[in-house]
Design an enzyme around this catalytic site. Structure first.
Site, PDB file in Angstrom:
ATOM      1  CG  ASP A   1      30.017 170.956 122.061  1.00 55.35           C
ATOM      2  OD1 ASP A   1      31.184 171.401 122.117  1.00 55.35           O
ATOM      3  OD2 ASP A   1      29.462 170.622 120.996  1.00 55.35           O
TER       4      ASP A   1
ATOM      5  CB  SER B   1      32.331 168.297 115.034  1.00 55.72           C
ATOM      6  OG  SER B   1      33.086 169.398 115.466  1.00 55.72           O
TER       7      SER B   1
ATOM      8  CG  HIS C   1      32.044 168.266 120.208  1.00 56.68           C
ATOM      9  ND1 HIS C   1      31.336 169.328 119.695  1.00 56.68           N
ATOM     10  CD2 HIS C   1      32.880 167.873 119.206  1.00 56.68           C
ATOM     11  CE1 HIS C   1      31.738 169.575 118.460  1.00 56.68           C
ATOM     12  NE2 HIS C   1      32.668 168.690 118.137  1.00 56.68           N
TER      13      HIS C   1
END
Length: 489
Positions: free
Chosen positions: A433, A171, A458
């Site tokens: 995601d 991320s 994710h």
């Protein structure tokens, strides 16, 4: 890997101390998770402290502070590489020193494993408070300089001269992993940049467009029903006579009051956030992090939204809210924007947003944007447009819309956005995601490969493997290992 844009990544409504190193941001939660309160997990890995510079870009400033890090030497073989897990927009979670795909790679490659907590998150407090004046030392550039200084000093003090370092992150920390290799190629040999939103943008309506497609991948009618429900709620909000029923339907802590557009937008985003969270982490193997709600998947939400016995789409939407409240043991929901504003402007390290919410939203206002607005017609929700997100920058930090736009442009100018020019960076992303819309999903060059994993969410490739993983997820993990093996020869 929390990181939800204006609070993944990776959202701007997150008020929690999150457990993941990656927010966990990312990262932060926009649904009912943000009303939970977590405690730190116990760990067999002792926290250690590194003396770090406050301002790497001012030679006249000699102030220092203590930055937290963790070490796992279990797999290290003399001469082996050094793996550095990069912390993100929440406390560094020592559970990652015992779990995760990176440790499987470390065992095979004889790597020393380190994890450095991000400045201003967790226990890494560079300043006495979280005032806007203090937060000027919070940026991705300062964080990268932290990594560089930590890497240089650690190599010297631990006798690791000549060892090859590999950066890992998911991320926002995935972006940091890519940028660490980009900006400090003499210090880091390779990077695994998972679910990394490398392109900054003020408005990110594509996030909710992917949410639509991800819900539709389970059932084509599911996002249509969600849109009908959201639109029906917006219509009811126009009539104050409905407020008593809405208060009861969604179990609000006090009678609904809509005095400004910010009030309605905050309420609508909170409810939408439940769907956004579930889609972002759909079926990720996150249990070891200590998080709740991993049993709530896209399939579960779409099952509720498709259950006509519950009533019309609005009633089913309320049923989803109650399901999430039960899941997170929440008695009632506080949807007051005024209360949220008070939390987000509390500058104490003990404040309700000090777990990461105040810090991460500051980064979105001064570097990234990432605002998941309802400005696109091709998404399921209504009522929280870009102006709602941008106004929070002014409300919380006195950052204007013009300053925000200039800061985001500067970020892309500095890092290159999608146009990364480097080598030995692998960029995995999942098709479910929503953050993949700001990531690299096709190879840039043979030495800048993308790994686009169909049907995963994710940071899925970073979590521990399990028997029910999709075959393409297992193949993706193996592919990343083969790249590391080749790059470390």
């Amino acid at each position: 890997m929390a990181f939800h844009g204006s609070g993944s990544l990776l959202r701007n409504v997150a008020l929690l101390v999150l457990l993941s190193v990656f927010v966990n941001g990312e990262g932060q939660y926009g649904g009912f998770r943000r009303f939970q309160h977590y405690s730190s997990q116990r760990t067999v890995f002792d926290e250690q402290w590194f003396t770090q510079r406050l301002d790497h870009f001012n030679g006249a400033d000699s102030r220092v502070w203590k930055q937290r890090y963790f070490v796992n030497e279990a797999f290290y073989k003399p001469g082996g590489p050094v793996f550095l897990m990069i912390g993100g927009e929440g406390p560094a979670n020592p559970a990652w020193m015992q779990n995760g795909t990176w440790l499987t790679y470390a065992q095979k490659l004889g790597a020393l494993c380190l994890m450095l907590e991000h400045r201003f998150y967790g226990e890494s407090h560079p300043t006495p408070d979280l005032s806007t004046d203090s937060l000027r030392f919070l940026s991705s550039r300062q964080a990268l300089a932290d990594l560089a200084h930590f890497r240089s000093v650690t190599a010297e003090t631990r006798g690791l001269a000549g060892r090859k370092w590999v950066a890992f992150g998911g991320s926002y920390p995935g972006s940091l992993a890519a940028w660490f290799r980009l900006k400090y190629p003499h210090l880091v040999h390779a990077s695994v940049a998972t679910s990394a939103p490398v392109h900054a943008t003020v408005n990110f309506p594509e996030y909710l467009e992917v949410v639509w497609r991800s819900l539709a991948s389970e059932n084509a009618e599911c996002p249509v029903t969600v849109k009908q429900a959201s639109s029906a709620l917006v219509e009811r909000l126009k009539d104050p006579k409905t407020y008593d029923n809405i208060t009861k339907d969604f179990n609000l802590c006090s009678k609904l009051q809509i005095q400004t557009e910010m009030d309605s937008a905050y309420f609508l985003e909170t409810l939408a956030g439940n769907f956004m969270d579930v889609v972002q982490y759909n079926e990720d193997n996150r249990g070891f992090e200590g998080v709740t709600g991993t049993n709530i998947t896209i399939k579960v939400l779409c099952s509720v939204m498709g259950d006509t016995s519950l009533g019309d789409p609005y009633a089913r939407y309320a049923a989803v809210a109650r399901l999430m409240m039960d899941t997170f043991s929440i008695k009632c929901v506080n949807i007051s924007y005024k209360s949220y504003l008070g939390d987000m402007t509390d500058t104490s390290w003990n404040g309700p947003a000090a777990g990461g919410g105040r810090q991460w939203v500051y980064q979105t206002c001064t570097e990234f944007g990432f605002y998941q607005s309802t400005d696109s017609p091709n998404q399921p929700f209504t009522g929280f447009p870009l102006v709602y997100h941008v106004k929070q920058c002014a409300d919380f930090y006195n950052v204007s819309a013009e300053q925000l736009a200039a800061a985001v442009a500067q970020t892309n100018e500095y890092y290159g956005g999608y146009d990364i020019r480097s080598t030995r960076i692998v960029l995995p992303n999942g098709s479910i995601d929503p953050w993949h819309a700001l990531g690299v999903t096709q190879d840039i060059t043979p030495d800048l490969p993308a790994v686009f994993i169909k049907g995963t969410a994710h940071c899925a490739n970073m979590y521990p493997a399990r028997s029910q993983d999709l075959p393409q997820l297992a193949l993706a993990r193996d592919h990343v290992f083969l790249l590391l093996q080749r790059w470390l020869k």
